[in-house]
Write an enzyme that holds these catalytic residues in place. Structure first.
Site, PDB file in Angstrom:
ATOM      1  N   LYS A   1       0.861  -1.191   0.000  1.00  0.00           N
ATOM      2  CA  LYS A   1       0.000   0.000   0.000  1.00  0.00           C
ATOM      3  C   LYS A   1       0.894   1.237   0.000  1.00  0.00           C
ATOM      4  O   LYS A   1       1.782   1.362   0.863  1.00  0.00           O
ATOM      5  CB  LYS A   1      -0.862  -0.034   1.257  1.00  0.00           C
ATOM      6  CG  LYS A   1      -2.228   0.616   1.109  1.00  0.00           C
ATOM      7  CD  LYS A   1      -3.031   0.307   2.367  1.00  0.00           C
ATOM      8  CE  LYS A   1      -4.405   0.901   2.337  1.00  0.00           C
ATOM      9  NZ  LYS A   1      -5.084   0.779   3.620  1.00  0.00           N
TER      10      LYS A   1
HETATM   11  O1  G3P Z   1      -7.668   1.610   5.294  1.00  0.00           O
HETATM   12  C1  G3P Z   1      -8.108   2.895   4.938  1.00  0.00           C
HETATM   13  C2  G3P Z   1      -9.449   3.251   5.468  1.00  0.00           C
HETATM   14  O2  G3P Z   1     -10.431   2.369   5.207  1.00  0.00           O
HETATM   15  C3  G3P Z   1      -9.555   4.224   6.558  1.00  0.00           C
HETATM   16  O3  G3P Z   1     -10.834   4.325   7.138  1.00  0.00           O
HETATM   17  O4  G3P Z   1     -12.386   4.995   8.919  1.00  0.00           O
HETATM   18  O5  G3P Z   1      -9.940   5.585   9.123  1.00  0.00           O
HETATM   19  O6  G3P Z   1     -11.404   6.752   7.472  1.00  0.00           O
HETATM   20  P1  G3P Z   1     -11.173   5.486   8.219  1.00  0.00           P
END
Ligand code: G3P
Length: 216
Positions: free
Chosen positions: A83
């Site tokens: 990533k």
């Molecule tokens: O892995 C990236 C992602 O899904 C982050 O989610 O909830 O931290 O905005 P969030």
């Protein structure tokens, strides 16, 4: 649509993998911190729990540093997906790694033009963050629609991986738009199974079945 779980909690991952409906896993530095475990060790364990791609994120900001970290991470298992952030150095790294046959997930995408760049860099997955868009007053799903349209216009093979999903409506909208993957927190995946009328229906059928006095 593929279902990925967005967590580094191996207990949650193995439980969800048992449903047979889990196609992969995404992690990020915040989720590794939350898991409170050694990055390499937990990533290796996750790679053994699912057959599909497991995203492990680099933390270097420069191309050389990202390549160095990717070298370490891709040796963990064949299903590791590197990533990288959506920056110039991240996309340089993406181009190099995918050219060598390594899967790359380009993360922190907030515009359709960024997604276009990632596809041109040969990304395996692009991760637009819908929830964080919604948080600042934009409709994150419009971004998914735009990316789908652009990728279809040019037949890009990069898969649209909807990230930062907060609730089942995001999943429903992603499926209607034709996103390739949704990565969800474990609680959102569990909520997809639920409906109060399903529970009520089971209750009613079981009550009537008991009255028949039969068994199977
Ligand atoms: O892995 C990236 C992602 O899904 C982050 O989610 O909830 O931290 O905005 P969030």
């Amino acid at each position: 649509m593929k279902f990925f779980v967005d967590t580094a909690d191996t207990g949650e991952i193995s439980e969800l993998a048992e449903t047979g409906l889990l196609d992969g896993v995404t992690t990020n530095p915040s989720l590794i911190h939350k898991a409170g475990r050694d990055f390499m060790e937990v990533t290796r364990e996750i790679c053994g729990l699912v057959r599909g791609p497991v995203s492990a994120e680099v933390v270097a900001l420069d191309h050389e540093g990202m390549m160095r970290e990717a070298e370490v991470l891709r040796k963990i298992a064949d299903n590791v997906c590197i990533k990288v952030p959506l920056t110039i150095d991240g996309l340089k790294t993406c181009k190099k790694l995918t050219g060598d046959g390594t899967m790359v997930n380009v993360t922190l995408c907030f515009s359709a033009n960024q997604a276009l760049l990632a596809a041109k860099a040969g990304a395996t997955f692009i991760s637009p963050f819908v929830g964080r868009h919604d948080d600042v007053g934009f409709d994150g799903m419009h971004l998914i629609e735009d990316i789908r349209l652009i990728y279809d216009n040019y037949a890009f093979e990069t898969e649209v991986l909807v990230a930062s999903i907060r609730h089942p409506i995001h999943v429903l909208q992603s499926a209607k738009i034709g996103a390739d993957v949704a990565t969800m927190p474990p609680a959102v995946i569990r909520n997809l199974f639920k409906h109060p009328l399903t529970d009520k229906g089971i209750e009613g059928f079981l009550a009537d079945w008991a009255k028949t006095g039969q068994s199977i």
